[in-house]
Design an enzyme around this catalytic site. Structure first.
Site, PDB file in Angstrom:
ATOM      1  N   GLU A 214       0.877  -1.179   0.000  1.00  8.72           N
ATOM      2  CA  GLU A 214       0.000   0.000   0.000  1.00  8.72           C
ATOM      3  C   GLU A 214       0.908   1.220   0.000  1.00  8.72           C
ATOM      4  OE1 GLU A 214      -2.881  -0.494  -0.687  1.00  8.72           O
ATOM      5  OE2 GLU A 214      -3.329  -2.519  -0.024  1.00  8.72           O
ATOM      6  N   CYS A 248      -1.819   9.324   2.552  1.00  8.91           N
ATOM      7  CA  CYS A 248      -1.429   8.847   1.223  1.00  8.91           C
ATOM      8  C   CYS A 248      -2.529   9.042   0.189  1.00  8.91           C
ATOM      9  CB  CYS A 248      -1.012   7.378   1.289  1.00  8.91           C
ATOM     10  SG  CYS A 248      -2.278   6.278   1.958  1.00  8.91           S
TER      11      CYS A 248
END
Length: 470
Positions: A214, A248
């Site tokens: 991720e 993010c």
């Protein structure tokens, strides 16, 4: 922690897995309930530890983005787990009919390693752990060196709820990360930067350890002419101020119609002070450390020197002592190659680009590494679909940002440079399970028709079958 100690913990967990390779439904449910108890019993201490790690972070942000998110995932998983664990019936190859039964059986992989970043340290350690436990696995979690207070707290309380052969918390001491990622896990999940993700994948490859990565990337928002501008600005700035932009999936840059630019700037100047009335208050998160703060300062300085228009959305100046930086717009860089364009911002800076035609947006974004998310703002569903079709990304929220990440029943994950693999909900259960195909043969099997020696009868049968498939 020394390499030998890491290997010992892994061996303890692997031996426990070998002694009980298929955890029962009841055992998995109990593990999830224990995880819930650990959070609820220690939620104040968790919030305090995370605030100490940041220097300043609103308790409310931790409650919403970390504690509630994990509790919601646990609740939804408890509801669905029995269904997820059921063997799936699959159809038979009719050539082998009758009698054969096919099933796909989800089974635990074994021991899963979880490498956690600092920006949402509870969320990004325990959310994947929910999926890991639901699938019947054991886990080792390595926390970030920037989350030392939380890591020490979790290391202290975890043994009160779980034996070491089920869950072990690993504290970063400076060089643990590379050695941790090189352990022969049955699966490894890493959340963090793309550059570090490459190193993690390289280490894991030596053991052929499957990975879920991720990562990050530059996530764009696209405001179209038909969408209410004030609503778009408010939603984007809310996301941008949350955790001081250290997310993010935050909006990294936004495309604004050329004709709307000045209205966008004026609205941002009006809305930002309502969202962040005082950057020095406890209601606005600090940048995580001095190095990250300096990077943000340098990014703005470089853009300004290159001739960018810089718009601070606060009357307050940046404060290095408490690592607070105001929401700031950087508008239409006149040159290419600046850090604001090339690097993930991970802070309260918003790059603003103007456009006059949707193809400009496509031509700018398509050649770049695929982002973790895109955010089209439009009333025209066909236009939203156009951007979704033309611009690959890990996920999408239409007419807002971040919302898709908070949906239990949607998989979360990147694509290309923004990551690989998924977790959350059912997809998380599948990621940490082996979907094991099993065929059950009956007493009477037509496979005997294909045994050698190959006679004229076999050849006639083969010609008949070929006519059927033609």
């Amino acid at each position: 922690m020394k390499q030998k100690k890491l290997e010992q913990v892994l061996q303890i967990q692997r031996e426990a897995y070998f002694s009980d390779p298929i955890e029962t439904y009841e055992t998995r449910i109990q593990a999830l309930i224990q995880l819930k108890r650990m959070i609820l019993d220690n939620q104040d201490a968790i919030c305090n530890a995370i605030e100490l790690d940041f220097g300043c972070r609103p308790k409310e942000e931790t409650q919403v983005a970390e504690i509630l998110m994990v509790l919601a995932e646990i609740k939804a998983t408890l509801k669905e787990l029995k269904y997820w664990m059921k063997p799936q019936r699959r159809t038979n190859n009719w050539l082998l009919f009758p009698g054969l039964k096919n099933r796909v059986i989800p089974q635990p992989l074994g021991v899963v390693g979880i490498i956690v970043p600092w920006n949402f340290p509870l969320n990004l350690s325990l959310l994947p752990l929910v999926s890991v436990f639901a699938a019947g696995n054991r886990a080792m979690i390595k926390m970030s060196e920037n989350s030392m207070h939380l890591a020490q707290l979790l290391s202290k309380i975890t043994p009160l709820y779980f034996p070491n052969d089920k869950l072990s918390m690993i504290i970063e001491t400076g060089d643990v990360g590379p050695r941790f990622s090189a352990l022969p896990f049955d699966h490894l999940i890493f959340t963090g930067s793309t550059d570090t993700g490459r190193k993690v994948m390289e280490n894991a490859a030596k053991n052929l350890t499957p990975v879920t990565l991720e990562l990050g990337g530059k996530c764009p928002a696209i405001i179209t002419e038909n969408f209410p501008l004030k609503k778009a600005v408010e939603r984007i700035l809310y996301v941008k101020q949350f955790n001081a932009g250290q997310i993010c999936t935050s909006v990294d840059y936004v495309f604004v119609p050329q004709s709307h630019l000045e209205r966008f700037v004026d609205m941002a100047k009006t809305i930002a002070p309502h969202l962040v009335p005082d950057i020095t208050s406890v209601g606005y998160t600090s940048i995580i450390n001095d190095q990250a703060y300096s990077r943000i300062v340098d990014t703005v300085a470089e853009a300004e020197a290159a001739g960018c228009r810089i718009v601070a959305l606060s009357d307050q100046f940046p404060d290095a002592a408490i690592r607070k930086y105001p929401l700031t717009l950087i508008i239409d860089p006149p040159v290419r190659g600046l850090a604001i364009e090339e690097r993930e911002i991970f802070g309260p800076l918003l790059l603003v680009r103007t456009y006059s035609d949707k193809q400009q947006v496509i031509k700018y974004i398509q050649p770049k590494p695929w982002p973790l998310a895109i955010y089209p703002f439009t009333k025209d569903i066909s236009l939203a679909d156009f951007y979704i079709d033309q611009l690959m990304s890990g996920g999408v929220t239409v007419n807002d940002a971040l919302i898709h990440v908070a949906q239990h029943d949607l998989p979360f994950g990147g694509v290309g440079a923004s990551g690989m693999g998924h977790y959350h909900g059912h997809e998380g259960f599948l990621t940490f399970s082996k979907l094991r195909p099993v065929s059950y043969q009956s007493r009477f099997s037509l496979v005997r028709l294909f045994y050698p020696p190959y006679s004229s009868s076999f050849r006639r049968l083969f010609r008949l079958l070929m006519r059927f498939f033609n």
